[in-house]
Structures are given as C-alpha cells and as structure tokens.
Design a protein around this motif. Structure first.
Motif, mmCIF file in Angstrom:
data_model
loop_
_atom_site.group_PDB
_atom_site.id
_atom_site.type_symbol
_atom_site.label_atom_id
_atom_site.label_comp_id
_atom_site.label_asym_id
_atom_site.label_seq_id
_atom_site.Cartn_x
_atom_site.Cartn_y
_atom_site.Cartn_z
ATOM 1 N N ASN A 12 21.840 -3.746 -0.237
ATOM 2 C CA ASN A 12 21.028 -4.912 -0.614
ATOM 3 C C ASN A 12 21.889 -6.179 -0.681
ATOM 4 O OD1 ASN A 12 18.672 -3.416 -0.753
ATOM 5 N ND2 ASN A 12 18.845 -3.055 -2.954
ATOM 6 N N ASN A 15 22.731 -7.223 2.906
ATOM 7 C CA ASN A 15 21.587 -7.778 3.631
ATOM 8 C C ASN A 15 21.126 -9.123 3.077
ATOM 9 O OD1 ASN A 15 21.769 -5.572 5.282
ATOM 10 N ND2 ASN A 15 19.996 -4.540 4.451
ATOM 11 N N ASN A 16 21.581 -9.451 1.851
ATOM 12 C CA ASN A 16 21.296 -10.760 1.260
ATOM 13 C C ASN A 16 22.514 -11.692 1.332
ATOM 14 O OD1 ASN A 16 18.544 -10.470 0.340
ATOM 15 N ND2 ASN A 16 19.327 -8.947 -1.098
ATOM 16 N N ASP A 18 25.285 -11.576 -0.219
ATOM 17 C CA ASP A 18 25.735 -11.865 -1.575
ATOM 18 C C ASP A 18 27.096 -11.204 -1.799
ATOM 19 O OD1 ASP A 18 26.172 -12.046 -4.327
ATOM 20 O OD2 ASP A 18 24.061 -11.673 -4.827
#
Length: 107
Positions: A12, A15-16, A18
């Motif tokens: 996650n 994919n962001n 971050d």
C-alpha cells in the motif's frame, strides 16, 4: 492471497508513493538489497525508496506469496516509468516480530 500485515502495508505504501510509511515497515536495523546496492537502517531505506519513487513511480501487483518460517517470497508485477515496464520481480523477506528485517529484490 493471504499476506502478512506488514507486507500488505508495504505494498500500500509503495502504490501510494509514501516513502515514510514504506520505511516504517522495516526495523531500525533492517537491510535492503536492490539493483546491486545495500541500504542499511530505516533512514537509508526511506531515502532509497523516495529516490526510486521519484524516478520510477513503480506500483506493485502481488501475484504469488510463499512462506517458510520467518522467510518469505512475494512475486509481484511491477509497473512504472522504467524501461521494460511491467516486469515480474521477487521480493525475498525476513520478517521478525511484524517488521521486515531484510529485503532482497531479484528479477
């Protein structure tokens, strides 16, 4: 696919784009091996993934996951702004107490 919480969090975060959340998936003393280079500790890992995110904007799509004790391998399709995209990579993890201790990326 049933993935450990820390690997789901890593995907996650990737994919962001971050880099802070990505680095937080690792222990303070973790080691990453990628593209012939070694990155040691959470601070270096954050710098490495931030640079990678800016250059390649790679996202991960999990394809397969195997586990053997603390060692595991995630096979994922990675696509982004790099030559040959998308590619299939293997992410070799050692996970201890819910944090990644080591990661080796192979193609």
């Amino acid at each position: 696919m049933n993935l450990p919480k820390v690997i789901t969090e890593l995907i996650n975060a990737q994919n962001n784009f971050d880099s802070i959340a990505y680095a937080d998936c690792f222990s303070e003393t973790a080691v990453v091996f990628d593209e012939g280079k070694t990155h040691k500790g959470r601070v270096e890992i954050e710098r490495w993934i931030d640079h990678s995110n800016k250059n390649y904007q790679a996202v991960m799509k999990p394809l397969e996951y195997t586990e053997n004790g603390t060692s595991s391998v995630l096979t994922a399709e990675c696509s982004g702004t790099f030559d040959g995209s998308p590619i299939i990579l293997q992410f070799h993890f050692d996970i201890v107490d819910g944090q990644i201790e080591s990661l080796k990326v192979t193609g």
